[in-house]
Enzyme design. Sequence first.
Site, short mmCIF file in Angstrom:
data_model
loop_
_atom_site.label_atom_id
_atom_site.label_comp_id
_atom_site.label_asym_id
_atom_site.label_seq_id
_atom_site.Cartn_x
_atom_site.Cartn_y
_atom_site.Cartn_z
N LYS A 134 15.10 7.46 -2.11
CA LYS A 134 14.21 8.55 -1.67
C LYS A 134 14.76 9.25 -0.43
CE LYS A 134 9.86 7.29 -3.79
NZ LYS A 134 8.45 6.93 -3.68
N LYS A 217 12.93 7.01 -15.65
CA LYS A 217 11.63 6.34 -15.69
C LYS A 217 10.50 7.37 -15.74
CE LYS A 217 9.45 4.50 -11.72
NZ LYS A 217 8.07 4.19 -11.67
N LYS A 220 4.71 9.33 -11.99
CA LYS A 220 3.65 10.26 -11.65
C LYS A 220 4.22 11.48 -10.95
CE LYS A 220 0.65 6.65 -10.18
NZ LYS A 220 1.32 6.19 -8.96
#
Length: 354
Positions: A134, A217, A220
């Site tokens: 990230k 993957k 959300k």
Amino acid sequence: MTTRPWSSTTASVEPGTLDQVTKARLYSGMQPSADSLQVGNYIGALMQWRDLQDSYDAFFSVVDLHALTQPNDPAELREKTRRTAAQYIAAGIEPSRSTLYVQSHVAAHPELAWILSTITGFGEAGRMTQFKDKSQRYGADVTSVGLFTYPILMAADILLYQTNIVPVGDDQKQHIELTRDLAERFNARYGETFTVPMPVIQQDTARIYDLQNPTAKMSKSAESDAGTLWLLDDPSVSAKKVMRAVTDSEGSVRYDRENKPGVSNLLVIYAALTGRQIPAIEDEYAGRGYGDFKKGLAEAVVNEFGPVRARALELLDDPAELDRVLAKNADRAAEVANATLNTVYDRIGLLRRR
Ligand code: ATP
Ligand code: LTN
């Protein structure tokens, strides 16, 4: 060789094998990072939680403090928190049997996280791959210290409840390893205080992939939502997304993760939602095209999520009642968490207020 992923779990602990009179503890949580959960959350986490909740003394949290590591609109965060809790319940987590609560309602979480941060190495935290990914993606200036210490707060969540098992998707394995290391380190320095938890990762459903990009993957927070199946979407929208899912030109319904990632992912979802084995589904669609196969899957998606969606929307129609349920469960959680935190404060040498 392609591994047949529906065959085993990496760890499974039967409650009877733990030398305890009472039920063993289970802990897990999800971030309220979207209006709806996605199918990966449902298959990779919620279905397992639901199956395990009777055999364990289970705690399930909506980890809103973790969600603060991403930018949020305050009103939206509150709404997402309620929506996430409602989806837990709609998916079958029963707040009368399991302790289902909101992380920020129990102040012991950030309190223990602080203590644990003082025994965590800077390098150790820096090796967490989720943080590295990230921070590389968004750059050092946008990356917060909160994102860096995220796994320490997660360790606090787990250790406060003397947790035996933590069911998660495989992306969380490294965070559970850190939790175990911190528990062992604290116990060695200050005396036995924490139960050292075990991850439980269901191999066959550990990773559900994006329908449009079946090597990434399902998440959300994907950039495009075309490949994400949302629990709260209108069933006809989900059915359309299934029909448009990326496959390949071979035309045979066959599990082969390396060469046929799209079809393999659809097979895993199909098997999970219907409780069938992948070979049986392969047999059913042998000699038939992808159209038929996708229609079958779309039907399974609608059958499974239609009732979950309806129940979640019903719960969200009465937010005051939902808030009451969450408050009651937070009281139970706080009782357990505060007992652990008090022991920690004593062991570590904080002068207690009399
Ligand atoms: P975000 O995009 O905000 O990180 P996410 O959808 O990846 O969200 P989390 O809230 O991080 O989900 O994870 C909740 C739980 O769902 C975790 O146990 C995680 O391992 C599991 N999970 C999330 N995505 C998947 C997936 N695609 N396949 C299987 N399990 C998943
Ligand atoms: N980091 C996890 C969510 C999470 C969690 C936890 C999971 C926070 N605290 C404690 C299990 C136990 C995630 O992003 N899936």
